[in-house]
Structure formats: C-alpha cells, structure tokens
Design a protein around this motif. Structure first.
Motif, PDB file in Angstrom:
ATOM      1  N   CYS A  13       0.967  -1.019   0.019  1.00 29.04           N
ATOM      2  CA  CYS A  13       0.173   0.047  -0.016  1.00 29.04           C
ATOM      3  C   CYS A  13       0.860   1.188  -0.192  1.00 29.04           C
ATOM      4  CB  CYS A  13      -1.060  -0.040   1.424  1.00 29.04           C
ATOM      5  SG  CYS A  13      -2.045  -1.421   1.365  1.00 29.04           S
ATOM      6  N   LYS A  14       0.724   2.101  -0.858  1.00 26.40           N
ATOM      7  CA  LYS A  14       1.827   3.033  -1.355  1.00 26.40           C
ATOM      8  C   LYS A  14       1.874   4.256  -0.378  1.00 26.40           C
ATOM      9  CE  LYS A  14       3.561   0.699  -4.498  1.00 26.40           C
ATOM     10  NZ  LYS A  14       4.851   0.103  -4.271  1.00 26.40           N
ATOM     11  N   GLY A  15       0.936   4.339   0.633  1.00 23.68           N
ATOM     12  CA  GLY A  15       0.837   5.517   1.466  1.00 23.68           C
ATOM     13  C   GLY A  15      -0.287   6.007   1.970  1.00 23.68           C
ATOM     14  N   PHE A  16      -0.361   6.426   3.146  1.00 25.42           N
ATOM     15  CA  PHE A  16      -1.817   6.734   3.662  1.00 25.42           C
ATOM     16  C   PHE A  16      -2.819   5.865   3.729  1.00 25.42           C
ATOM     17  CE2 PHE A  16       0.707  10.491   1.950  1.00 25.42           C
ATOM     18  CZ  PHE A  16       0.847  11.360   2.982  1.00 25.42           C
ATOM     19  N   ALA A  17      -2.564   4.612   3.870  1.00 24.01           N
ATOM     20  CA  ALA A  17      -3.723   3.730   3.549  1.00 24.01           C
ATOM     21  C   ALA A  17      -4.758   3.891   4.827  1.00 24.01           C
ATOM     22  CB  ALA A  17      -3.313   2.378   3.694  1.00 24.01           C
ATOM     23  N   PHE A  18      -6.046   3.899   4.827  1.00 22.90           N
ATOM     24  CA  PHE A  18      -6.981   4.014   5.761  1.00 22.90           C
ATOM     25  C   PHE A  18      -7.069   5.258   6.554  1.00 22.90           C
ATOM     26  CE2 PHE A  18      -5.535  -0.355   5.148  1.00 22.90           C
ATOM     27  CZ  PHE A  18      -6.685  -1.259   4.352  1.00 22.90           C
ATOM     28  N   GLU A  19      -6.714   6.178   5.909  1.00 21.06           N
ATOM     29  CA  GLU A  19      -6.591   7.707   6.448  1.00 21.06           C
ATOM     30  C   GLU A  19      -7.896   7.961   6.691  1.00 21.06           C
ATOM     31  OE1 GLU A  19      -4.329  11.516   5.057  1.00 21.06           O
ATOM     32  OE2 GLU A  19      -5.512  10.512   3.441  1.00 21.06           O
ATOM     33  N   TYR A  20      -8.501   8.576   7.731  1.00 23.37           N
ATOM     34  CA  TYR A  20      -9.603   8.990   8.212  1.00 23.37           C
ATOM     35  C   TYR A  20     -10.816   7.839   8.226  1.00 23.37           C
ATOM     36  CZ  TYR A  20      -7.336  13.377   7.300  1.00 23.37           C
ATOM     37  OH  TYR A  20      -6.489  14.362   7.090  1.00 23.37           O
ATOM     38  N   MET A  21     -10.174   6.715   8.306  1.00 20.89           N
ATOM     39  CA  MET A  21     -11.069   5.690   8.433  1.00 20.89           C
ATOM     40  C   MET A  21     -12.175   5.575   9.674  1.00 20.89           C
ATOM     41  SD  MET A  21      -9.926   1.316   8.711  1.00 20.89           S
ATOM     42  CE  MET A  21     -11.330   0.170   8.760  1.00 20.89           C
ATOM     43  N   THR A  22     -13.548   5.479   9.323  1.00 22.41           N
ATOM     44  CA  THR A  22     -14.441   5.433  10.391  1.00 22.41           C
ATOM     45  C   THR A  22     -15.196   4.323  10.780  1.00 22.41           C
ATOM     46  OG1 THR A  22     -16.042   6.282   9.130  1.00 22.41           O
ATOM     47  CG2 THR A  22     -14.844   8.095   9.894  1.00 22.41           C
ATOM     48  N   GLY A  23     -14.945   3.572  10.148  1.00 21.97           N
ATOM     49  CA  GLY A  23     -15.757   1.929   9.989  1.00 21.97           C
ATOM     50  C   GLY A  23     -15.394   1.159   9.104  1.00 21.97           C
ATOM     51  N   GLY A  24     -15.699  -0.342   9.280  1.00 20.98           N
ATOM     52  CA  GLY A  24     -15.213  -1.286   8.452  1.00 20.98           C
ATOM     53  C   GLY A  24     -14.144  -2.047   8.850  1.00 20.98           C
ATOM     54  N   ARG A  25     -13.790  -3.194   7.938  1.00 22.82           N
ATOM     55  CA  ARG A  25     -12.735  -4.124   8.258  1.00 22.82           C
ATOM     56  C   ARG A  25     -11.661  -4.058   7.202  1.00 22.82           C
ATOM     57  NH1 ARG A  25     -16.267  -9.283   9.996  1.00 22.82           N
ATOM     58  NH2 ARG A  25     -16.951  -8.836   7.722  1.00 22.82           N
ATOM     59  N   ALA A  26     -10.498  -4.319   7.580  1.00 22.97           N
ATOM     60  CA  ALA A  26      -9.274  -4.649   6.405  1.00 22.97           C
ATOM     61  C   ALA A  26      -8.447  -5.495   6.655  1.00 22.97           C
ATOM     62  CB  ALA A  26      -8.711  -3.118   5.929  1.00 22.97           C
ATOM     63  N   VAL A  27      -7.950  -6.302   5.793  1.00 20.46           N
ATOM     64  CA  VAL A  27      -6.990  -7.390   5.875  1.00 20.46           C
ATOM     65  C   VAL A  27      -5.736  -6.945   5.077  1.00 20.46           C
ATOM     66  CG1 VAL A  27      -6.098  -9.421   5.718  1.00 20.46           C
ATOM     67  CG2 VAL A  27      -8.292  -9.052   6.921  1.00 20.46           C
ATOM     68  N   VAL A  28      -4.638  -6.698   5.356  1.00 20.50           N
ATOM     69  CA  VAL A  28      -3.531  -6.306   4.413  1.00 20.50           C
ATOM     70  C   VAL A  28      -2.343  -7.442   4.796  1.00 20.50           C
ATOM     71  CG1 VAL A  28      -1.618  -4.874   4.223  1.00 20.50           C
ATOM     72  CG2 VAL A  28      -3.912  -4.079   4.921  1.00 20.50           C
ATOM     73  N   LEU A  29      -2.102  -8.119   3.531  1.00 18.33           N
ATOM     74  CA  LEU A  29      -1.301  -9.251   3.644  1.00 18.33           C
ATOM     75  C   LEU A  29       0.237  -8.988   3.490  1.00 18.33           C
ATOM     76  CD1 LEU A  29      -3.490 -11.970   1.679  1.00 18.33           C
ATOM     77  CD2 LEU A  29      -2.968 -11.880   4.161  1.00 18.33           C
ATOM     78  N   GLY A  30       0.685  -7.876   3.067  1.00 19.31           N
ATOM     79  CA  GLY A  30       1.869  -7.596   2.828  1.00 19.31           C
ATOM     80  C   GLY A  30       2.042  -6.235   3.670  1.00 19.31           C
ATOM     81  N   ASP A  31       3.162  -5.323   3.157  1.00 25.36           N
ATOM     82  CA  ASP A  31       3.520  -4.273   4.013  1.00 25.36           C
ATOM     83  C   ASP A  31       2.601  -3.219   3.670  1.00 25.36           C
ATOM     84  OD1 ASP A  31       4.759  -1.900   4.520  1.00 25.36           O
ATOM     85  OD2 ASP A  31       6.710  -2.413   3.166  1.00 25.36           O
ATOM     86  N   PRO A  32       1.922  -2.417   4.809  1.00 21.60           N
ATOM     87  CA  PRO A  32       0.859  -1.406   4.610  1.00 21.60           C
ATOM     88  C   PRO A  32       1.369  -0.056   4.477  1.00 21.60           C
ATOM     89  CG  PRO A  32       1.599  -1.982   6.881  1.00 21.60           C
ATOM     90  CD  PRO A  32       2.134  -2.883   6.112  1.00 21.60           C
ATOM     91  N   GLY A  33       2.437   0.078   4.241  1.00 25.79           N
ATOM     92  CA  GLY A  33       3.045   1.407   3.733  1.00 25.79           C
ATOM     93  C   GLY A  33       2.964   2.594   4.798  1.00 25.79           C
ATOM     94  N   PRO A  34       3.636   3.597   4.593  1.00 25.32           N
ATOM     95  CA  PRO A  34       4.008   4.618   5.274  1.00 25.32           C
ATOM     96  C   PRO A  34       2.734   5.359   5.565  1.00 25.32           C
ATOM     97  CG  PRO A  34       4.774   5.152   3.373  1.00 25.32           C
ATOM     98  CD  PRO A  34       4.453   3.840   3.109  1.00 25.32           C
TER      99      PRO A  34
END
Length: 226
Positions: free
Chosen positions: A105-126
C-alpha cells in the motif's frame, strides 16, 4: 479504468482479471468487487493491482485486491470490507528509507477511516491510519519479511491515534471470514495454489496478524503491544 464499481450497490458483482485504475469501489453502498491477477502470454499470473483511493469512502460491500494498492487505499472507509493481497517482493529494510517505494500500500492507507474491516497481507506502507477513528485494520506478521509489530508501528502516521494489539476471538472470526471470501475468489479465478496458501492464515489468525484499532476501541491493556 478509473472508477470501476464506483458507487456500487447491493447485488452488483464485478470480477476483474488484470487491474483497475484510480477510484475503484469509491463511495460504494454495497456490491462485491475483486481485482485479481491474469495470465500473460507466457502463462504467468501478473497484475491484480489498483490505483489511488481504492474503496474511498465505501460504506458497505466487499473489495478484494490480489496485488498492490496505490496511495490512500481505504481512505474514509466507513463500513465496507477490504482485503489487500499484495506481498513484499523482498525482505523489508527500513534503513533505506522511502518506505512507500516497495510497500504493497503506497501511503496514507486507511486515512480518516471511521468504520469497516480491512486485512493487509503485505507491507501496509507509510503514514498508515492517519486520523483513523473507527473500524479495524488487520496487518500480517511475517518474520521472514521483517514485517512485525515494530515495523507496523514505524509505518503509523504521527496523526494516527491508534494501538497495535493482538487479536481477540471476534478479530479472529473476522479475519477468517474476510480471508475465506478472498480464498474463494482466488480459487474461482483458476488459482488453486494461491488460494491454498491462505489456509495457514485462516487456521490460526492470531499467529499471523495484529490489529490496528483507534484508541476509542482499544481493548484491555493485556492485549496492547504498544
């Protein structure tokens, strides 16, 4: 192209083998989108990537990516489920800097997240989870890649008011559910080996993932890893 399955609603099911550009799944109110690899002329499975702002503001639905996601994946996610399946191509070496260059994930992943679910199988990034106030992000732990709790914390934004914690029973059930959907999508696309590789993760999620949660959802101190 850009905006694939944007503003999707319940009942819409999209399968892409190759890749999608910016804004795929943005502002979704439901639906089921999977972006998976495709065989090239040499018979190799390639691609499966998405562009910027994947699932931006998605309120409901399920969004699966076999490859990498460009910047701001899951920004303002508010209720949907996301799996990012890209894995590191070599062990992490954070001493080199530029953490986004090789990240899945190249950057700012899940910024301002307010709900939900996520699975990251590798490097989630800066700059991970900047301004996150709800939901949960499950990040894989893999010692052979140098991907552990410390690496996850180095990737957190300074504006991320979150904790990195171990999985409780509800978390384990969530990871199994999301990876089960991803596994079935891989198998249906003609990739049985890729699907089977998920089995150890599904069997014992607590051994392979940590959860990133906002302070407001932080569990007991016995679960916290920071």
């Amino acid at each position: 192209g850009s905006g694939c399955a944007a503003f999707a609603v319940d009942g819409l099911r999209v399968r892409v083998q190759g890749g999608a550009q910016d804004g795929a799944g943005k502002c979704a109110l439901g639906g089921d989108l999977a972006v998976l690899r495709a065989r090239n002329a040499e018979g190799r499975w390639v691609g499966g990537h998405v562009g910027k702002s994947f699932a931006y503001g998605a309120q409901r639905g399920r969004f699966l990516v076999q490859g990498d996601a460009d910047a701001r994946c899951g920004i303002r996610l508010s209720g949907a489920d996301v799996v990012i399946g890209g894995e590191p191509r070599r062990p992490l070496d954070d001493r080199r800097g530029s953490l986004g260059a090789d990240a899945n994930c190249k950057g700012f992943a899940f910024e301002y997240m307010t709900g939900g679910r996520a699975v990251v199988l590798g490097d989630p990034g800066p700059w991970l989870c900047s301004g996150m106030t709800g939901g949960v992000v499950y990040v894989r732990q893999e010692p052979a890649w140098g991907l552990d709790g410390a690496a996850v914390r180095r990737r957190l934004s300074k504006a991320a008011h979150v904790s990195v914690v171990t999985l409780d029973e509800a978390d384990q059930d969530a990871v199994r559910e999301l990876l089960g959907h991803y596994r079935r999508a891989l198998a249906a696309s003609g990739q049985p080996d890729a699907a089977a590789a998920l089995d150890p993760l599904i069997a014992e999620p607590a051994d392979h993932f940590v959860a990133v949660v906002p302070f407001g959802r932080q569990a007991g101190r016995d679960r916290a890893t920071e």
